[in-house]
Design an enzyme around this catalytic site. Structure first.
Site, mmCIF file in Angstrom:
data_model
loop_
_atom_site.group_PDB
_atom_site.id
_atom_site.type_symbol
_atom_site.label_atom_id
_atom_site.label_comp_id
_atom_site.label_asym_id
_atom_site.label_seq_id
_atom_site.Cartn_x
_atom_site.Cartn_y
_atom_site.Cartn_z
ATOM 1 N N THR A 185 0.863 -1.185 0.000
ATOM 2 C CA THR A 185 0.000 0.000 0.000
ATOM 3 C C THR A 185 0.899 1.234 0.000
ATOM 4 O O THR A 185 1.964 1.233 0.606
ATOM 5 C CB THR A 185 -0.880 0.075 1.257
ATOM 6 N N GLU A 330 -6.023 -3.581 0.245
ATOM 7 C CA GLU A 330 -6.295 -4.635 1.230
ATOM 8 C C GLU A 330 -7.536 -5.456 0.890
ATOM 9 O O GLU A 330 -7.795 -6.488 1.507
ATOM 10 C CB GLU A 330 -6.492 -4.010 2.623
ATOM 11 N N LYS A 439 -12.554 18.578 11.556
ATOM 12 C CA LYS A 439 -13.305 18.548 12.822
ATOM 13 C C LYS A 439 -13.529 19.986 13.276
ATOM 14 O O LYS A 439 -12.634 20.644 13.776
ATOM 15 C CB LYS A 439 -12.539 17.744 13.864
ATOM 16 N N TRP A 444 -18.170 16.910 12.251
ATOM 17 C CA TRP A 444 -17.298 16.555 11.142
ATOM 18 C C TRP A 444 -17.782 17.172 9.829
ATOM 19 O O TRP A 444 -18.966 17.130 9.516
ATOM 20 C CB TRP A 444 -17.257 15.030 10.967
HETATM 21 P P1 AMP Z 1 -5.567 2.128 -2.397
HETATM 22 O O1 AMP Z 1 -5.300 0.989 -1.510
HETATM 23 O O2 AMP Z 1 -4.335 2.846 -2.830
HETATM 24 O O3 AMP Z 1 -6.416 1.746 -3.554
HETATM 25 O O4 AMP Z 1 -6.378 3.201 -1.537
HETATM 26 C C1 AMP Z 1 -7.604 2.876 -0.923
HETATM 27 C C2 AMP Z 1 -8.295 4.126 -0.442
HETATM 28 O O5 AMP Z 1 -8.624 4.958 -1.554
HETATM 29 C C3 AMP Z 1 -9.608 3.888 0.235
HETATM 30 O O6 AMP Z 1 -9.464 3.480 1.571
HETATM 31 C C4 AMP Z 1 -10.284 5.246 0.088
HETATM 32 O O7 AMP Z 1 -9.829 6.153 1.060
HETATM 33 C C5 AMP Z 1 -9.796 5.696 -1.266
HETATM 34 N N1 AMP Z 1 -10.810 5.427 -2.292
HETATM 35 C C6 AMP Z 1 -10.851 4.415 -3.164
HETATM 36 N N2 AMP Z 1 -11.925 4.522 -3.978
HETATM 37 C C7 AMP Z 1 -12.599 5.626 -3.586
HETATM 38 C C8 AMP Z 1 -13.809 6.268 -4.016
HETATM 39 N N3 AMP Z 1 -14.534 5.812 -5.022
HETATM 40 N N4 AMP Z 1 -14.194 7.368 -3.337
HETATM 41 C C9 AMP Z 1 -13.469 7.867 -2.311
HETATM 42 N N5 AMP Z 1 -12.320 7.311 -1.873
HETATM 43 C C10 AMP Z 1 -11.891 6.204 -2.505
#
Ligand code: AMP
Length: 542
Positions: A185, A330, A439, A444
């Site tokens: 990640t 994940e 916040k 929020w």
């Molecule tokens: P990654 O593991 O790099 O794909 O990042 C995952 C994170 O990307 C998630 O926990 C979200 O915070 C963000 N994320 C993924 N898809 C979306 C979406 N459609 N809208 C808002 N946040 C998203």
């Protein structure tokens, strides 16, 4: 008493076998890194994957060994995945957009023994090679004619290396829980964390993604993952497309608006997937050139929130249905998609668009809940925000080589780090990453909601909202805008007048600044840590 059904382990090679038997001539069309378009099919890709497996075995690669790839989406990368997993080794996708030191750290942490890389990344790897303790051999994904002198240890052109194997080889068999893939990640703080997919989780995830109300690929689809295979399993498309027998189109290294437009048109792509930035670049290209994308029928937009303005333009002007999706590395990664549930049909157009801006509903295999900080379940009202937690067979239970750190709650749920609401119809909406939520006076404010609304303002190319310190409310929103070329920027009053009917009054930003560029992470998300740092002393004027 156990059932009396066959033991048929869910292994990656079963997918490429199925595609080669049932859809042997179905094409895989790539933009090669060398330049020209390249065409192959599932029959040939399976045969070459067998040669990859055979050749790796001859190099001494064994069950559980990591074979890293630093590569764009091409047929070679796809056949490498199946070849690597076909002997029980693990494909370790590395994101080239990370900082060089992070790439070295990740390769060392994973102790990958081989690195397969595209021509594009030779200079980067030449610079890092002295630090890469475990890499025994560098395989450059090209042919002998294109191989430059690299000075890398045991460097070889992939095609020459592959030519030494004839493919007279049988896939190995092992338990379906065997590790298949490794992806780190791109954490904005702390060391990156490795997510270790299994054969079983990859197959179950691809089956889940292929449900009709999720990505729902079919044999007639012409599928192009613009999302790179190094971004969370390429959202499963290199597995779910062959599983469905769909034509696979791979865009290689060129992901700008003009190149994406060219390959969509040339290859007749009808289904594609990428982060919002890619779809914005394609829109800007089409608007500037007066071109269209008439073959394209469905696009998956995820990785960051997809603003309603983008959805509306694609749907109304170009006839492309937008599937807003949310997920994370994940989760293999698909967590939710927009679903046309009967309960929500018949909404007026504006309400329908607002619903599409939510991240949607999980497919079978993903369970979801929201809780307060103490872990107590919160109601599905569409109003109450909580920590979003997930459980399922393709969701991580521990990070690689950090197995002693617990990451699940007592009921086996994984905390996504996102803050979300879930409405009565089960539609989840991410309001923020928990560390990005603003916040204000104990309540929020969703930075994502403000950003999504702001990009609807004429001429705004991108918007980011971060907290700035406020002596009375603790935090208040600061809006940061990038304008499209030549567009006039709004002042705070004009923007707030525009936002007034879209968000709660007390959510309206207290200040607005216009910048040339907003920083992004390696997976295309707004880099809020950097923005917060840059604006940490910012206070509204007056
Ligand atoms: P990654 O593991 O790099 O794909 O990042 C995952 C994170 O990307 C998630 O926990 C979200 O915070 C963000 N994320 C993924 N898809 C979306 C979406 N459609 N809208 C808002 N946040 C998203």
């Amino acid at each position: 008493m156990l059932g009396l059904m066959q033991d048929w382990p869910l292994l990656m090679h079963k997918v490429v076998d199925h595609a080669a038997i049932q859809h042997p001539g179905r094409e895989i069309i790539s933009r090669s890194v060398e330049g020209p378009f390249h065409r192959t099919n599932y029959h040939e890709v399976r045969h070459r994957a067998l040669r990859v497996a055979q050749r790796l075995e001859r190099d001494g690669i064994r069950l559980g060994d990591r074979v890293a790839t630093l590569a764009w989406n091409t047929w070679r990368h796809v056949e490498a995945w199946y070849g690597i997993t076909g002997i029980g080794a693990i494909y370790h996708t590395v994101n080239p957009r990370l900082f060089p030191d992070q790439i070295a750290w990740i390769l060392n942490h994973a102790a990958s023994r081989v690195l397969m890389l595209d021509l594009t990344f030779i200079p980067l790897i030449q610079q890092l090679a002295p630090k890469l303790e475990h890499i025994e051999r560098f395989i450059i994904l090209t042919d002998g004619a294109h191989l430059p002198e690299t000075g890398l240890r045991n460097a070889v052109a992939y095609e020459d290396w592959l030519a030494e194997a004839d493919g007279d080889f049988a896939w190995m068999s092992f338990d379906e829980k065997t590790a298949a893939g490794l992806c780190y990640t791109s954490g904005t703080t702390g060391d990156p964390k490795g997510v270790l997919y299994s054969h079983r989780s990859n197959i179950l995830h691809a089956l889940a993604a292929n449900q009709v109300d999720c990505l729902g690929l079919g044999v007639a689809d012409r599928v192009m993952p613009v999302v790179p295979m190094f971004h969370a399993n390429g959202w499963s498309l290199p597995i779910s497309a062959p599983m469905a027998g769909a034509t696979l189109i791979l865009p290689g290294a060129k992901l700008d608006g003009a190149s994406v437009h060219e390959i969509i048109t040339a290859a007749g792509v009808n289904f594609s997937a990428a982060v919002p930035t890619v779809w914005m670049m394609l829109l800007q290209h089409m608007e500037a050139t007066g071109t269209r994308i008439d073959t394209l029928k469905r696009v998956v937009i995820g990785g960051s929130a997809c603003p309603a303005a983008i959805t509306k333009t694609y749907q109304e002007k170009y006839g492309v249905r937008v599937i807003h999706a949310w997920g994370m590395t994940e989760m293999s990664p698909v967590g939710t998609t927009y679903q046309r549930k009967p309960e929500i049909l018949g909404l007026d157009p504006e309400a329908a668009l607002a619903l599409q801006a939510k991240q949607g509903c999980p497919p079978f295999t993903v369970e979801m809940k929201i809780t307060d900080d103490a872990g107590k379940d919160l109601p599905w009202s569409g109003e109450v925000f909580g920590r979003l937690k997930v459980r399922g067979p393709a969701i991580t239970r521990n990070y690689f080589r950090r197995e002693d750190e617990a990451v699940l709650d007592a009921d086996g749920f994984f905390d996504t780090g996102d803050v979300a609401t879930i409405d009565t119809n089960g539609f989840m909406e991410v309001t923020d990453r928990s560390k990005d939520v603003i916040k204000s006076g104990g309540e929020w404010i969703s930075s994502i909601a403000l950003e999504n609304a702001a990009v609807g303002y004429p001429g705004v190319a991108e918007a980011a909202v971060v907290a700035m310190h406020d002596p009375k409310w603790d935090e208040r929103p600061l809006m940061i805008l990038v304008m499209k070329p030549g567009a006039a920027a709004p002042d705070l009053a004009a923007m707030n007048a525009f936002l007034a009917d879209k968000v709660a009054k007390w959510w309206l930003p207290d200040d607005l600044v216009v910048v040339d560029e907003i920083p992004h992470t390696a997976t295309g998300k707004i880099l809020k840590t950097k923005l917060r740092e840059a604006f940490k002393d910012h206070r509204p004027k007056g």
